[in-house]
Design a protein around this motif. Structure first.
Motif, PDB file in Angstrom:
ATOM      1  N   ILE A  30       0.716  -1.218   0.170  1.00 27.16           N
ATOM      2  CA  ILE A  30      -0.035  -0.025   0.006  1.00 27.16           C
ATOM      3  C   ILE A  30       1.039   1.179  -0.014  1.00 27.16           C
ATOM      4  N   PHE A  31       0.811   2.170  -0.851  1.00 29.25           N
ATOM      5  CA  PHE A  31       1.510   3.289  -1.116  1.00 29.25           C
ATOM      6  C   PHE A  31       0.663   4.513  -0.954  1.00 29.25           C
ATOM      7  N   THR A  32       1.113   5.406  -0.197  1.00 20.94           N
ATOM      8  CA  THR A  32       0.445   6.588  -0.253  1.00 20.94           C
ATOM      9  C   THR A  32       1.005   7.899  -1.130  1.00 20.94           C
ATOM     10  N   TYR A  33       0.314   8.881  -1.325  1.00 20.18           N
ATOM     11  CA  TYR A  33       0.929   9.762  -2.410  1.00 20.18           C
ATOM     12  C   TYR A  33      -0.025  10.910  -2.481  1.00 20.18           C
ATOM     13  N   VAL A  34       0.828  12.279  -2.475  1.00 21.09           N
ATOM     14  CA  VAL A  34       0.059  13.337  -2.879  1.00 21.09           C
ATOM     15  C   VAL A  34       0.238  13.675  -4.429  1.00 21.09           C
ATOM     16  N   TRP A  35      -0.724  13.336  -5.006  1.00 23.92           N
ATOM     17  CA  TRP A  35      -0.610  13.353  -6.552  1.00 23.92           C
ATOM     18  C   TRP A  35      -1.082  14.729  -7.217  1.00 23.92           C
ATOM     19  N   GLY A  36      -0.243  15.369  -7.516  1.00 25.26           N
ATOM     20  CA  GLY A  36      -0.760  16.917  -8.226  1.00 25.26           C
ATOM     21  C   GLY A  36      -1.159  16.339  -9.644  1.00 25.26           C
ATOM     22  N   LEU A  37      -2.602  16.247  -9.811  1.00 26.43           N
ATOM     23  CA  LEU A  37      -2.951  15.853 -11.053  1.00 26.43           C
ATOM     24  C   LEU A  37      -3.004  16.771 -12.318  1.00 26.43           C
ATOM     25  N   ASP A  38      -2.650  17.934 -11.889  1.00 22.52           N
ATOM     26  CA  ASP A  38      -2.207  19.035 -12.926  1.00 22.52           C
ATOM     27  C   ASP A  38      -0.657  19.048 -13.178  1.00 22.52           C
ATOM     28  N   ILE A  39       0.052  18.119 -12.829  1.00 20.55           N
ATOM     29  CA  ILE A  39       1.396  18.005 -12.816  1.00 20.55           C
ATOM     30  C   ILE A  39       1.987  16.725 -13.738  1.00 20.55           C
ATOM     31  N   PRO A  40       2.345  16.921 -14.955  1.00 22.74           N
ATOM     32  CA  PRO A  40       2.734  16.070 -15.765  1.00 22.74           C
ATOM     33  C   PRO A  40       3.630  14.867 -15.217  1.00 22.74           C
ATOM     34  N   ALA A  41       4.633  15.532 -14.529  1.00 19.68           N
ATOM     35  CA  ALA A  41       5.794  14.484 -13.924  1.00 19.68           C
ATOM     36  C   ALA A  41       5.107  13.628 -12.759  1.00 19.68           C
ATOM     37  N   ASP A  42       3.885  14.068 -12.099  1.00 20.41           N
ATOM     38  CA  ASP A  42       3.446  13.290 -11.280  1.00 20.41           C
ATOM     39  C   ASP A  42       2.673  11.979 -11.823  1.00 20.41           C
ATOM     40  N   TRP A  43       2.119  12.266 -12.879  1.00 18.68           N
ATOM     41  CA  TRP A  43       1.445  11.319 -13.648  1.00 18.68           C
ATOM     42  C   TRP A  43       2.378  10.171 -14.034  1.00 18.68           C
ATOM     43  N   ASP A  44       3.622  10.656 -14.622  1.00 16.21           N
ATOM     44  CA  ASP A  44       4.760  10.007 -15.095  1.00 16.21           C
ATOM     45  C   ASP A  44       5.215   8.976 -13.887  1.00 16.21           C
ATOM     46  N   TYR A  45       5.318   9.752 -12.644  1.00 13.94           N
ATOM     47  CA  TYR A  45       5.730   9.031 -11.430  1.00 13.94           C
ATOM     48  C   TYR A  45       4.926   7.904 -11.322  1.00 13.94           C
ATOM     49  N   ILE A  46       3.454   7.932 -11.281  1.00 11.13           N
ATOM     50  CA  ILE A  46       2.714   7.041 -10.837  1.00 11.13           C
ATOM     51  C   ILE A  46       2.709   5.884 -11.938  1.00 11.13           C
ATOM     52  N   LYS A  47       2.792   6.173 -13.175  1.00  8.28           N
ATOM     53  CA  LYS A  47       3.076   5.358 -14.402  1.00  8.28           C
ATOM     54  C   LYS A  47       4.327   4.535 -14.064  1.00  8.28           C
ATOM     55  N   ASN A  48       5.327   5.210 -13.746  1.00 11.13           N
ATOM     56  CA  ASN A  48       6.797   4.332 -13.721  1.00 11.13           C
ATOM     57  C   ASN A  48       6.615   3.339 -12.495  1.00 11.13           C
ATOM     58  N   VAL A  49       5.968   3.886 -11.222  1.00 12.52           N
ATOM     59  CA  VAL A  49       5.924   3.079  -9.988  1.00 12.52           C
ATOM     60  C   VAL A  49       4.861   1.776 -10.463  1.00 12.52           C
ATOM     61  N   SER A  50       3.839   2.026 -11.115  1.00 16.33           N
ATOM     62  CA  SER A  50       2.868   1.065 -11.611  1.00 16.33           C
ATOM     63  C   SER A  50       3.531   0.069 -12.391  1.00 16.33           C
ATOM     64  N   GLU A  64      -4.169  25.512  -3.045  1.00 15.69           N
ATOM     65  CA  GLU A  64      -4.264  26.742  -3.850  1.00 15.69           C
ATOM     66  C   GLU A  64      -3.491  26.615  -5.221  1.00 15.69           C
ATOM     67  N   ASN A  65      -2.297  26.001  -5.406  1.00 13.23           N
ATOM     68  CA  ASN A  65      -1.679  25.933  -6.615  1.00 13.23           C
ATOM     69  C   ASN A  65      -1.959  24.435  -7.254  1.00 13.23           C
ATOM     70  N   HIS A  66      -2.340  23.667  -6.766  1.00 10.16           N
ATOM     71  CA  HIS A  66      -2.293  22.433  -7.507  1.00 10.16           C
ATOM     72  C   HIS A  66      -3.964  21.749  -7.259  1.00 10.16           C
ATOM     73  N   ARG A  67      -4.252  20.931  -8.395  1.00 14.14           N
ATOM     74  CA  ARG A  67      -5.451  20.047  -8.171  1.00 14.14           C
ATOM     75  C   ARG A  67      -5.132  18.756  -7.543  1.00 14.14           C
ATOM     76  N   LEU A  68      -5.514  18.260  -6.668  1.00 13.66           N
ATOM     77  CA  LEU A  68      -5.229  17.310  -5.797  1.00 13.66           C
ATOM     78  C   LEU A  68      -6.364  16.081  -5.818  1.00 13.66           C
ATOM     79  N   ASN A  69      -7.718  16.444  -6.494  1.00 16.03           N
ATOM     80  CA  ASN A  69      -8.570  15.569  -6.643  1.00 16.03           C
ATOM     81  C   ASN A  69      -9.122  15.435  -7.966  1.00 16.03           C
ATOM     82  N   SER A  70      -9.486  14.418  -8.327  1.00 12.41           N
ATOM     83  CA  SER A  70      -9.716  14.247  -9.936  1.00 12.41           C
ATOM     84  C   SER A  70     -11.196  15.066 -10.243  1.00 12.41           C
ATOM     85  N   LEU A  71     -11.138  15.157 -11.583  1.00 17.57           N
ATOM     86  CA  LEU A  71     -12.318  15.712 -12.252  1.00 17.57           C
ATOM     87  C   LEU A  71     -13.284  14.439 -12.780  1.00 17.57           C
TER      88      LEU A  71
END
Length: 186
Positions: A74-94, A147-154
């Motif tokens: 089980i891994f916990t993560y604050v995922w900035g859904l507006d940050i492409p590098a965070d998407w890449d990180y989750i993809k790489n971990v997956s 304020e600066n990032h989207r942390l929950n999905s649309l």
């Protein structure tokens, strides 16, 4: 092998839900602050050295777990859904887990801000995350990140049988963990 990624904004309850999920399953909890707190003793997490070390420790742990005979992680993560590098990180971990035949499950948590501000000062959080003991700084970071990032999905941003979104504003961690177990048959 299973990887359950619990993501959402700060103080939403990711670690606490992860602790309950660990108690109820054979999965091991690896909350994001395990590496942050270790590295912060030497380097600020925001520094280049701090980020590099956190990334290296996490990657090695992911690789070793994925190659092991453990049930999963089980891994916990604050995922900035507006940050492409965070998407890449989750993809790489997956990919680390999927390349070994594992399955990845995404659990998104959301909760009202007033509840998160209370949770930000909870005894359990402070016990496991010493860097959050400076309440003023921790709350400021929480609000600035919000304020600066989207942390929950649309709506519709995530779909599929390996994803679920839970508003845990009024739910206990025990109930949320049970919902995850039932949804993913863990």
């Amino acid at each position: 092998m299973k990887l359950v990624i619990i993501f959402g904004p700060q103080a939403v309850g990711k670690m606490t839900v992860g602790q309950e999920l660990e108690r109820k399953t054979e999965l091991k909890l690896f909350h994001n602050h395990m590496t942050i707190e270790l590295v912060s003793h030497f380097f600020s997490y925001g520094s280049e050295s701090g980020k590099r070390l956190v990334g290296l420790f996490r990657k090695k742990i992911f690789e070793e777990v994925a190659a092991s005979d453990l049930e999963g992680l089980i891994f916990t993560y604050v995922w900035g859904l507006d940050i492409p590098a965070d998407w890449d990180y989750i993809k790489n971990v997956s990919n680390i887990f999927e390349s070994k035949g594992g399955s990845v499950y995404l659990v998104e948590l959301e909760a009202d801000l007033d509840v998160r501000l209370v949770r930000n000062k909870s005894d359990n959080r402070l016990l496991h995350k010493p860097s959050k003991r400076n309440f003023e700084q921790s709350e400021r970071d929480l609000l600035i990140t919000l304020e600066n990032h989207r942390l929950n999905s649309l709506p519709g941003e995530f779909e599929g049988k390996n994803y679920m979104k839970i508003n845990n504003t009024n739910l206990t961690a025990d109930i949320v963990a049970q919902m995850i177990i039932e949804q993913f048959e863990l």
